[in-house]
Write an enzyme that holds these catalytic residues in place. Structure first.
Site, PDB file in Angstrom:
ATOM      1  N   ARG A   1      -9.739   0.228   8.811  1.00  0.00           N
ATOM      2  CA  ARG A   1      -9.256  -1.125   9.096  1.00  0.00           C
ATOM      3  C   ARG A   1     -10.288  -1.941   9.859  1.00  0.00           C
ATOM      4  NH1 ARG A   1      -3.295   0.093   8.935  1.00  0.00           N
ATOM      5  NH2 ARG A   1      -2.171  -1.846   9.188  1.00  0.00           N
TER       6      ARG A   1
ATOM      7  N   ARG B   1      -0.350  -9.562  13.345  1.00  0.00           N
ATOM      8  CA  ARG B   1      -0.965  -8.559  12.467  1.00  0.00           C
ATOM      9  C   ARG B   1      -1.784  -9.237  11.375  1.00  0.00           C
ATOM     10  NH1 ARG B   1       3.988  -5.343  10.566  1.00  0.00           N
ATOM     11  NH2 ARG B   1       2.562  -3.837   9.656  1.00  0.00           N
TER      12      ARG B   1
ATOM     13  N   LYS C   1       0.830  -1.217   0.000  1.00  0.00           N
ATOM     14  CA  LYS C   1       0.000   0.000   0.000  1.00  0.00           C
ATOM     15  C   LYS C   1       0.867   1.271   0.000  1.00  0.00           C
ATOM     16  CE  LYS C   1      -2.202  -1.064   3.806  1.00  0.00           C
ATOM     17  NZ  LYS C   1      -1.469  -2.315   4.092  1.00  0.00           N
TER      18      LYS C   1
ATOM     19  N   ARG D   1      11.359  -6.007   5.011  1.00  0.00           N
ATOM     20  CA  ARG D   1      11.237  -4.539   4.856  1.00  0.00           C
ATOM     21  C   ARG D   1      12.261  -3.827   5.747  1.00  0.00           C
ATOM     22  NH1 ARG D   1       5.351  -2.142   5.204  1.00  0.00           N
ATOM     23  NH2 ARG D   1       5.242  -3.501   7.031  1.00  0.00           N
TER      24      ARG D   1
ATOM     25  N   ARG E   1      11.332  -2.307  11.259  1.00  0.00           N
ATOM     26  CA  ARG E   1      10.274  -1.878  12.174  1.00  0.00           C
ATOM     27  C   ARG E   1      10.076  -2.943  13.242  1.00  0.00           C
ATOM     28  NH1 ARG E   1       5.282  -0.132   8.293  1.00  0.00           N
ATOM     29  NH2 ARG E   1       4.148  -1.214   9.936  1.00  0.00           N
TER      30      ARG E   1
HETATM   31  P1  ADP Z   1       2.275  -1.833   3.234  1.00  0.00           P
HETATM   32  O1  ADP Z   1       2.292  -0.312   3.191  1.00  0.00           O
HETATM   33  O2  ADP Z   1       1.040  -2.408   2.616  1.00  0.00           O
HETATM   34  O3  ADP Z   1       2.524  -2.391   4.605  1.00  0.00           O
HETATM   35  P2  ADP Z   1       4.814  -1.613   1.756  1.00  0.00           P
HETATM   36  O4  ADP Z   1       4.483  -0.749   0.589  1.00  0.00           O
HETATM   37  O5  ADP Z   1       5.618  -0.996   2.850  1.00  0.00           O
HETATM   38  O6  ADP Z   1       3.482  -2.337   2.319  1.00  0.00           O
HETATM   39  O7  ADP Z   1       5.576  -2.897   1.181  1.00  0.00           O
HETATM   40  C1  ADP Z   1       6.031  -3.934   2.060  1.00  0.00           C
HETATM   41  C2  ADP Z   1       7.428  -4.392   1.610  1.00  0.00           C
HETATM   42  O8  ADP Z   1       7.307  -5.062   0.348  1.00  0.00           O
HETATM   43  C3  ADP Z   1       8.433  -3.263   1.405  1.00  0.00           C
HETATM   44  O9  ADP Z   1       9.704  -3.707   1.830  1.00  0.00           O
HETATM   45  C4  ADP Z   1       8.403  -3.009  -0.107  1.00  0.00           C
HETATM   46  O10 ADP Z   1       9.659  -2.550  -0.589  1.00  0.00           O
HETATM   47  C5  ADP Z   1       8.062  -4.389  -0.664  1.00  0.00           C
HETATM   48  N1  ADP Z   1       7.178  -4.350  -1.848  1.00  0.00           N
HETATM   49  C6  ADP Z   1       6.147  -3.494  -2.088  1.00  0.00           C
HETATM   50  N2  ADP Z   1       5.544  -3.788  -3.272  1.00  0.00           N
HETATM   51  C7  ADP Z   1       6.203  -4.875  -3.766  1.00  0.00           C
HETATM   52  C8  ADP Z   1       6.061  -5.668  -4.958  1.00  0.00           C
HETATM   53  N3  ADP Z   1       5.108  -5.427  -5.865  1.00  0.00           N
HETATM   54  N4  ADP Z   1       6.911  -6.715  -5.133  1.00  0.00           N
HETATM   55  C9  ADP Z   1       7.882  -6.970  -4.200  1.00  0.00           C
HETATM   56  N5  ADP Z   1       8.070  -6.264  -3.077  1.00  0.00           N
HETATM   57  C10 ADP Z   1       7.241  -5.232  -2.848  1.00  0.00           C
HETATM   58  P1  AMP Z   2       0.704   0.223   9.002  1.00  0.00           P
HETATM   59  O1  AMP Z   2       1.908   1.077   8.796  1.00  0.00           O
HETATM   60  O2  AMP Z   2      -0.478   0.674   8.201  1.00  0.00           O
HETATM   61  O3  AMP Z   2       0.996  -1.247   8.834  1.00  0.00           O
HETATM   62  O4  AMP Z   2       0.262   0.439  10.522  1.00  0.00           O
HETATM   63  C1  AMP Z   2       1.135   0.146  11.604  1.00  0.00           C
HETATM   64  C2  AMP Z   2       0.323   0.008  12.883  1.00  0.00           C
HETATM   65  O5  AMP Z   2      -0.348   1.244  13.188  1.00  0.00           O
HETATM   66  C3  AMP Z   2      -0.803  -1.024  12.867  1.00  0.00           C
HETATM   67  O6  AMP Z   2      -0.339  -2.347  13.115  1.00  0.00           O
HETATM   68  C4  AMP Z   2      -1.706  -0.510  13.983  1.00  0.00           C
HETATM   69  O7  AMP Z   2      -1.174  -0.783  15.264  1.00  0.00           O
HETATM   70  C5  AMP Z   2      -1.623   1.004  13.767  1.00  0.00           C
HETATM   71  N1  AMP Z   2      -2.660   1.457  12.813  1.00  0.00           N
HETATM   72  C6  AMP Z   2      -2.455   2.013  11.592  1.00  0.00           C
HETATM   73  N2  AMP Z   2      -3.624   2.310  10.992  1.00  0.00           N
HETATM   74  C7  AMP Z   2      -4.600   1.914  11.851  1.00  0.00           C
HETATM   75  C8  AMP Z   2      -6.020   1.918  11.811  1.00  0.00           C
HETATM   76  N3  AMP Z   2      -6.695   2.401  10.755  1.00  0.00           N
HETATM   77  N4  AMP Z   2      -6.694   1.423  12.875  1.00  0.00           N
HETATM   78  C9  AMP Z   2      -6.049   0.953  13.948  1.00  0.00           C
HETATM   79  N5  AMP Z   2      -4.721   0.896  14.039  1.00  0.00           N
HETATM   80  C10 AMP Z   2      -3.979   1.372  13.021  1.00  0.00           C
END
Ligand code: ADP
Ligand code: AMP
Length: 217
Positions: free
Chosen positions: A88, A171, A13, A127, A160
């Site tokens: 969420r 999660r 995302k 990541r 993280r």
């Molecule tokens: P989210 O915001 O949904 O938690 P991220 O955008 O941070 O996900 O992506 C999670 C991890 O996967 C990051 O390390 C990112 O670089 C990697 N990633 C994102 N999109 C892709 C993809 N299409 N293919 C491979 N790796 C990806």
């Molecule tokens: P994310 O970066 O979106 O994976 O969010 C990291 C963490 O932030 C999650 O695991 C939750 O603890 C908190 N968080 C982010 N967005 C929300 C949401 N919409 N509702 C509740 N908790 C959230």
């Protein structure tokens, strides 16, 4: 244009949101980023949120909803926004619906980025994030030149706390129980687009653009 990026943690995302926010010139609103910033600066919000985030739990709805409402009422979201990581829970989705009605805004599309569980685990555990500029890498899929430092600003790269394997599993359970039902909810609202997230970043982006453009025709 008002968009939501749905999808499990690690589905890509944030990666897609960066591109989409540039493409459509709309602010990227990530509740996860808002909470991480609050934790870093040590605000009351950060102290409250950290307790939940560290365990991989959701921050309570009443806290999250208030923050998003306030954010959507800012001037830069007047002509559109991109929500990443919100809503969420069903309660958050209802609260968003009320807020959008109040602001006389409509959702253009909800994009669900679909990625299987094994791939999600690999993406989260691999990541790495820059402590300074927050750029996101992946040790295998988007590796930095040096695995400890950011290519863009030379900041330190860290994992993280909630990307460690035990928290990742929590999660994913919470995602299945609380967030996945939103797919059906937005399907019924007629705004859902499911995208195959197991392609490279560029092709996921292309599919999202095609889905959104289709909305316009
Ligand atoms: P989210 O915001 O949904 O938690 P991220 O955008 O941070 O996900 O992506 C999670 C991890 O996967 C990051 O390390 C990112 O670089 C990697 N990633 C994102 N999109 C892709 C993809 N299409 N293919 C491979 N790796 C990806
Ligand atoms: P994310 O970066 O979106 O994976 O969010 C990291 C963490 O932030 C999650 O695991 C939750 O603890 C908190 N968080 C982010 N967005 C929300 C949401 N919409 N509702 C509740 N908790 C959230």
């Amino acid at each position: 244009m008002n968009l939501i990026l749905l999808g499990a943690p690690g589905s890509g995302k944030g990666t897609q949101a960066l591109r989409l926010s540039k493409e459509f010139n709309i602010p990227h609103i990530s509740t996860g980023d808002i909470f991480r910033e609050a934790v870093l600066t040590g605000t009351d919000l950060g102290k409250k949120a950290k307790v939940f985030m560290d365990k991989g739990k959701l921050v309570p709805d009443e806290i999250v909803v208030g923050i998003v409402k306030e954010r959507l009422e800012k001037l830069d979201a007047k002509d559109g926004f991109l929500l990443d990581g919100f809503p969420r829970t069903i309660l958050q989705a209802f609260a968003l619906k009320d807020e959008l009605a109040k602001l006389d805004k409509k959702l253009k599309a909800v994009i669900d980025i679909e990625v299987g569980e094994q791939e999600l685990i690999g993406r989260m555990t691999g990541r790495r994030v820059c402590v300074d500029c927050k750029k996101v890498y992946h040790l295998i899929f988007e590796p930095p030149e040096n695995q400890d430092y950011c290519d863009a600003c030379s900041g330190r790269l860290i994992q993280r706390e909630d990307d460690k394997i035990d928290t990742v599993r929590n999660r994913l359970v919470i995602y299945t129980e609380q967030t996945k039902p939103l797919i059906d909810y937005y399907k019924k609202e007629g705004v859902l687009h499911s995208i195959n997230g197991e392609q490279d970043v560029e092709n996921v982006f292309k599919d999202i653009i095609t889905a959104i453009k289709g909305e316009y025709e």
